[in-house]
Design a protein around this motif. Structure first.
Motif, PDB file in Angstrom:
ATOM      1  N   THR A 248       0.825  -1.208   0.000  1.00  0.00           N
ATOM      2  CA  THR A 248       0.000   0.000   0.000  1.00  0.00           C
ATOM      3  C   THR A 248       0.857   1.255   0.000  1.00  0.00           C
ATOM      4  O   THR A 248       0.560   2.233  -0.703  1.00  0.00           O
ATOM      5  CB  THR A 248      -0.932  -0.007   1.231  1.00  0.00           C
ATOM      6  N   LEU A 249       1.930   1.251   0.767  1.00  0.00           N
ATOM      7  CA  LEU A 249       2.815   2.425   0.800  1.00  0.00           C
ATOM      8  C   LEU A 249       3.501   2.639  -0.549  1.00  0.00           C
ATOM      9  O   LEU A 249       3.655   3.784  -1.001  1.00  0.00           O
ATOM     10  CB  LEU A 249       3.843   2.261   1.912  1.00  0.00           C
ATOM     11  N   HIS A 250       3.921   1.550  -1.203  1.00  0.00           N
ATOM     12  CA  HIS A 250       4.503   1.703  -2.539  1.00  0.00           C
ATOM     13  C   HIS A 250       3.442   2.241  -3.516  1.00  0.00           C
ATOM     14  O   HIS A 250       3.764   3.050  -4.396  1.00  0.00           O
ATOM     15  CB  HIS A 250       5.042   0.362  -3.039  1.00  0.00           C
ATOM     16  N   MET A 251       2.203   1.806  -3.351  1.00  0.00           N
ATOM     17  CA  MET A 251       1.139   2.300  -4.221  1.00  0.00           C
ATOM     18  C   MET A 251       0.910   3.791  -3.997  1.00  0.00           C
ATOM     19  O   MET A 251       0.730   4.558  -4.956  1.00  0.00           O
ATOM     20  CB  MET A 251      -0.160   1.527  -3.951  1.00  0.00           C
ATOM     21  N   LEU A 252       0.948   4.233  -2.729  1.00  0.00           N
ATOM     22  CA  LEU A 252       0.790   5.657  -2.445  1.00  0.00           C
ATOM     23  C   LEU A 252       1.949   6.457  -3.027  1.00  0.00           C
ATOM     24  O   LEU A 252       1.772   7.560  -3.559  1.00  0.00           O
ATOM     25  CB  LEU A 252       0.689   5.869  -0.933  1.00  0.00           C
ATOM     26  N   ARG A 253       3.138   5.915  -2.929  1.00  0.00           N
ATOM     27  CA  ARG A 253       4.300   6.582  -3.525  1.00  0.00           C
ATOM     28  C   ARG A 253       4.132   6.703  -5.044  1.00  0.00           C
ATOM     29  O   ARG A 253       4.465   7.729  -5.645  1.00  0.00           O
ATOM     30  CB  ARG A 253       5.565   5.790  -3.216  1.00  0.00           C
ATOM     31  N   ALA A 254       3.632   5.632  -5.661  1.00  0.00           N
ATOM     32  CA  ALA A 254       3.435   5.661  -7.108  1.00  0.00           C
ATOM     33  C   ALA A 254       2.407   6.718  -7.484  1.00  0.00           C
ATOM     34  O   ALA A 254       2.592   7.468  -8.456  1.00  0.00           O
ATOM     35  CB  ALA A 254       2.982   4.285  -7.608  1.00  0.00           C
ATOM     36  N   GLY A 255       1.317   6.808  -6.709  1.00  0.00           N
ATOM     37  CA  GLY A 255       0.302   7.821  -6.987  1.00  0.00           C
ATOM     38  C   GLY A 255       0.847   9.228  -6.839  1.00  0.00           C
ATOM     39  O   GLY A 255       0.548  10.115  -7.638  1.00  0.00           O
ATOM     40  N   ALA A 256       1.665   9.424  -5.808  1.00  0.00           N
ATOM     41  CA  ALA A 256       2.267  10.746  -5.598  1.00  0.00           C
ATOM     42  C   ALA A 256       3.232  11.082  -6.731  1.00  0.00           C
ATOM     43  O   ALA A 256       3.294  12.223  -7.203  1.00  0.00           O
ATOM     44  CB  ALA A 256       2.985  10.781  -4.251  1.00  0.00           C
ATOM     45  N   ALA A 257       3.984  10.075  -7.202  1.00  0.00           N
ATOM     46  CA  ALA A 257       4.926  10.306  -8.292  1.00  0.00           C
ATOM     47  C   ALA A 257       4.194  10.662  -9.580  1.00  0.00           C
ATOM     48  O   ALA A 257       4.606  11.564 -10.321  1.00  0.00           O
ATOM     49  CB  ALA A 257       5.793   9.059  -8.500  1.00  0.00           C
ATOM     50  N   GLN A 258       3.113   9.975  -9.839  1.00  0.00           N
ATOM     51  CA  GLN A 258       2.319  10.293 -11.027  1.00  0.00           C
ATOM     52  C   GLN A 258       1.826  11.725 -10.962  1.00  0.00           C
ATOM     53  O   GLN A 258       1.883  12.481 -11.936  1.00  0.00           O
ATOM     54  CB  GLN A 258       1.130   9.330 -11.152  1.00  0.00           C
ATOM     55  N   ASN A 259       1.362  12.102  -9.787  1.00  0.00           N
ATOM     56  CA  ASN A 259       0.798  13.438  -9.615  1.00  0.00           C
ATOM     57  C   ASN A 259       1.859  14.528  -9.685  1.00  0.00           C
ATOM     58  O   ASN A 259       1.581  15.657 -10.100  1.00  0.00           O
ATOM     59  CB  ASN A 259       0.073  13.506  -8.265  1.00  0.00           C
ATOM     60  N   ALA A 260       3.066  14.176  -9.288  1.00  0.00           N
ATOM     61  CA  ALA A 260       4.144  15.168  -9.265  1.00  0.00           C
ATOM     62  C   ALA A 260       4.922  15.230 -10.574  1.00  0.00           C
ATOM     63  O   ALA A 260       5.848  16.028 -10.708  1.00  0.00           O
ATOM     64  CB  ALA A 260       5.101  14.855  -8.118  1.00  0.00           C
TER      65      ALA A 260
END
Length: 943
Positions: free
Chosen positions: A670-682
């Protein structure tokens, strides 16, 4: 084949008996049977099948009906001939035509014996499918009058009293059940009709034996314990003559009955056995053992339990028959059936009364003094509303309460506890939960099966359910005893334990099974949660809410989550258990994500202090969820900081690699998924690639379909940016397949829209269009604004790719976004509308649309959406003869997203317009990096 219409519709062929479904097919069969063996023309058939509202093409409609009827009849029975149809059946095989022929012959010869034979066929009022056959009923009654006059003129030497009571009102429906009873009596010696009170068991039993030569009807309702043989003995004199050669008088009722039935081929009807069930079973067994040719038809709310007993279960009436019964009885009460405007109300009444014939008749009788709307409203207190039945009805059938009191009086103490307990479970009780729930109420789980046997519970689809009327009865009992609150609290306690057990299995392969359990118990859990909102101690409620959270999160039940958090979150409560930490953390997290259109009001300093307190408490109560508290609350704080920022800073996840490594596998994924979402957004394409791969791999390893689906979507986004479109399509399609049935329809459509976009980038326009049409079908079935919007945006994307601006604009204008809709969706829809207008060369309107979309995109802090709007700005600039501005807009889109989406169809359209120009895009706007998101700077591109 034999067809009967007297006393109800019945079709039999040999030992098989079946039902003809549908009023249209039944009407066609009746009209053909009236002229059996003769061709009936199309017009005559249409006039009688549809007397009031003939279809536009009667012949085609008749062809459809005949095709369906043919499948329900033996082969070759229904013939299609020039000009019409013919039922290839002898007139003697149809009871009403045989009746008419016998009456005609009796009148011609003055033969009273033939008239008696005709009258013997009249076992009940003629059945007709609708009032369009009233001419047939009149003819039959006229023939009956002729036959009766012949019989009166020449009475039989020794008339017998009727052995079976005549029917006062015609039977509605139940053709399949009648056929099943007759079939069972042909093969089994003891047949019991089982069903709840008021289902019509007695009526069906009497209809079954009405034409039986030797029958003995025994009404056991008045009998008390020890009186069953006496009830039979009393009925013997009415139904069967004693052997006149008997010289020794019987010594007991038992011996008298056995003497009377000895050597006879007789059917004994034991009606209403439930209150003397053991004695009725013993009597039945004795009769069967002593009289080989005797058969027994019993009615009861529970089985007799005799070896060899066959059953016919009698449940509620099917909806069509229940509606017809109600309409007929309303017409009897007030002179007219329900009007078209009242049909919806009538259907509601029938449904709320569980389709029980007696309850329907009691309700319809109130139509003499009440409107149907008043009856429907009065069912909120159904026992008061239906408290006055027919004066001469048996006491147990005179009121709705008496109907169930009759069963209640036969229950053991444990069964009464179980019935009242069942009444506080509106969704019923799953068979797998029965042990735990029974234990919570101090009874054994077998008591639920006992209530099924007594026709008070229904076991269907793996659940024990009460009919709504019986459930209301149980609640009334609890209220009268002052025990409702206690029973509801016990139900809430056991549901909390069961829900927590299920929830613990749902972050892995057990997700679908767990969601199925929560879906099946939705009303049970909502009722339990309402119970826990009352009283000063909210800890039990927090434990229940904690157990519900993951199912609600997957199902996106946000509209229920916010009020539940308001009811149970308490910042002053001690953080001394895992549910409290989770609930309080979620309440704080939710405060940073207000309702769409609102801004957060939480003071940053207070937020930070509360966040730290929760971060310190979480490690003391470790779980897969509490290890996420710290990173999620830090994320929420970045969201708070971003609100009001003109630069639109993207949210991000502050979590170290060490923190991730120390967590359980699901939490790590889940934490890696949140990181991926943040990276996409950034706009960090490199981090998106790394983190989405890790998240997808870990979720796949733990077997969680929800996480796998979301991680797959993020992975597909990176593959698109990397130019690996075929791989992206495979991953995107897998994501949609994995989450199908888990999340909302709109989320599923969002994933399918991603695949549509990939197909368009691949140039596979026809495939993309086909999928967009499929999305529209799914969205229309769901009906939600969000689902319809997703489908129409996908369709608009297809038309833009095809270069059809008019079709794209129609799809875009069909999108209806409600106030408060997420900014990123509104911005994306606006950008699509602008692209369509650009294709139509309506540049002023396009610029106006983009001026609205850009600030929304910036405010959403969703950088991929900002990039999409900037591509539309580039298109407008290129079409307006401003190639340098177009290139700047494209450069900004690439910087914001982290990579150029060069295969995007509209991006390709822009590139084609710019291909003749060799200008260079600036490295940055004056003083502002290309990747910085500032609404004023971006709007300046449109000046």
């Amino acid at each position: 084949m034999q067809v009967r219409f007297f006393g109800g519709l019945s079709v039999s062929s040999g030992a098989d008996e079946g039902a003809i479904p549908g009023r249209g097919q039944q009407a066609l069969l009746l009209r053909l049977a009236v002229d059996a063996g003769t061709t009936v023309g199309y017009r005559a058939l249409a006039d009688d099948v549809w007397p009031a509202d003939s279809p536009e093409d009667p012949r085609a409609a008749l062809q459809s009906l005949a095709s369906r009827l043919r499948r329900a009849l033996p082969d070759g029975m229904l013939a299609s001939v020039p000009g019409g149809y013919r039922l290839d059946l002898a007139r003697d095989a149809v009871d009403i035509t045989r009746f008419q022929d016998l009456v005609a012959a009796a009148r011609a010869d003055g033969d009273s014996a033939l008239a008696r034979d005709a009258l013997a066929l009249w076992t009940g009022d003629p059945w007709i499918p609708h009032d369009g056959f009233d001419w047939l009923v009149r003819d039959l009654w006229q023939d009956r009058g002729h036959a009766e006059r012949l019989v009166v003129a020449s009475p039989p030497p020794a008339p017998e009293a009727a052995r079976v009571p005549a029917a006062i009102a015609g039977l509605v429906g139940r053709a399949a059940e009648l056929g099943a009873i007759r079939d069972r009596l042909g093969t089994d010696r003891l047949v019991t009709i089982i069903g709840p009170g008021g289902a019509g068991k007695t009526t069906l039993a009497l209809e079954t034996v009405r034409a039986t030569p030797d029958v003995l009807v025994v009404e056991l309702a008045p009998a008390a314990a020890g009186e069953v043989w006496g009830a039979l003995a009393g009925a013997v004199g009415h139904g069967i003559r004693l052997n006149e050669t008997t010289t020794t008088p019987p010594m007991s009722p038992r011996e008298r009955v056995l003497e009377a039935v000895a050597g006879r081929d007789v059917v004994v009807v034991l009606d209403n056995c439930e209150h003397v069930i053991r004695e009725a079973a013993e009597v039945a067994q004795t009769l069967l053992l002593r009289t080989p040719d005797l058969r027994i038809l019993a009615t009861s709310r529970e089985p007799l339990g005799v070896v060899g007993e066959a059953f016919v279960d009698l449940g509620p009436l099917p909806a069509l028959d229940a509606d017809e019964l109600f309409a007929r009885r309303v017409r009897s009460a007030r002179g007219i059936p329900p009007s078209p405007d009242e049909r919806e109300t009538a259907a509601s009444i029938v449904q709320r009364l569980d389709g029980l014939p007696l309850a329907i008749e009691l309700a319809a009788a109130r139509a003499r003094t009440l409107t149907l709307a008043e009856i429907d409203a009065g069912l909120s207190d159904r026992f008061a509303l239906l408290a006055n039945g027919p004066r001469l009805s048996p006491g147990r059938h005179r009121t709705l309460r008496a109907l169930i009191d009759w069963s209640w009086d036969t229950l053991t103490d444990a069964e009464r506890v179980a019935l009242r307990a069942s009444s506080v479970f509106p969704d019923g009780i799953g068979s797998g939960d029965a042990d735990a729930i029974a234990g919570a109420f101090g009874v054994d789980a077998t008591v639920f099966d006992a209530l099924v046997d007594r026709s008070l519970l229904v076991r269907r689809d793996g659940r024990f359910r009460l009919l709504e009327t019986v459930r209301e009865y149980g609640l009334d009992r609890l209220r009268a005893e002052g025990a409702e609150t206690g029973f509801r609290e016990r139900a809430a306690d056991v549901l909390t334990v069961l829900a927590a057990d299920r929830e613990s299995t749902m972050r892995g392969p057990g997700l679908r099974a767990g969601l199925a359990w929560f879906d099946a118990n939705e009303e049970n859990l909502s009722s339990a949660l309402r119970t826990r909102t009352v009283g000063p101690d909210r800890r039990p409620g927090r434990r229940l809410l904690r157990a519900l959270l993951w199912a609600w999160a997957v199902r996106e039940r946000v509209e229920e989550l916010r009020p539940a958090l308001a009811a149970f979150a308490d910042p002053d409560a001690p953080l001394d258990d895992e549910p409290s930490v989770v609930i309080e953390s979620l309440a704080l997290f939710s405060a940073s994500f207000p309702e769409p259109g609102e801004t957060p009001t939480f003071d940053p300093a207070r937020f930070r202090a509360r966040r730290r307190a929760l971060e310190q408490a979480a490690p003391r109560h470790p779980s897969e969820i509490t290890v996420l508290v710290a990173p999620l609350l830090r994320l929420a704080e970045t969201v708070l900081q971003a609100h009001g920022s003109p630069a639109g800073r993207a949210w991000h996840v502050d979590v170290t690699d060490d923190e991730i490594t120390s967590t359980p596998p699901w939490s790590r994924a889940t934490l890696h998924m949140l990181r991926a979402g943040a990276a996409q957004n950034a706009g960090d394409a490199a981090a998106l690639g790394v983190e989405s791969e890790r998240a997808l791999r870990l979720f796949t390893e733990v077997g969680d379909p929800w996480g796998t689906g979301i991680a797959s979507q993020l992975r597909s986004e990176w593959l698109i940016l990397a130019g690996r479109l075929e791989d992206a399509l495979v991953v995107s399609d897998d994501a949609a397949r994995i989450v199908d049935g888990l999340s909302s329809v709109s989320d599923l459509l969002q994933m399918r829209a991603q695949s549509v976009g990939i197909l368009l980038r691949l140039g596979r326009l026809d495939e993309a269009r086909t999928r967009a049409v499929e999305m529209e079908t799914v969205a229309a079935a769901d009906g939600s604004v969000r689902a319809l919007s997703q489908a129409r945006m996908a369709a608009a994307q297809v038309e833009i790719s095809a270069g059809d601006g008019a079709a794209a604009l129609r799809q875009s204008q069909a999108i209806r976004l409600e106030p408060g809709f997420p900014d990123q969706i509104t911005a994306w829809a606006g950008a699509q509308g602008a692209q369509a207008l650009i294709l139509l060369d309506r540049l002023d309107e396009s610029r106006a649309a983009l001026r609205e979309a850009l600030p929304l995109a910036v405010r959403s802090h969703d950088h991929p959406i900002v990039a999409a709007v900037l591509v539309a700005v580039a298109g407008w600039s290129a079409a307006s003869g401003r190639p340098d501005v177009a290139r700047e807009a494209l450069a900004r889109a690439e910087a914001v997203r982290g990579a150029a989406d060069e295969r995007d169809p509209f991006r390709r359209w822009v590139d084609e317009r710019l291909s003749a120009d060799t200008g260079e895009a600036p490295a940055s706007a004056p003083g502002i990096p290309l990747g910085e998101v500032d609404a004023d700077v971006l709007l300046a591109l449109l000046d």
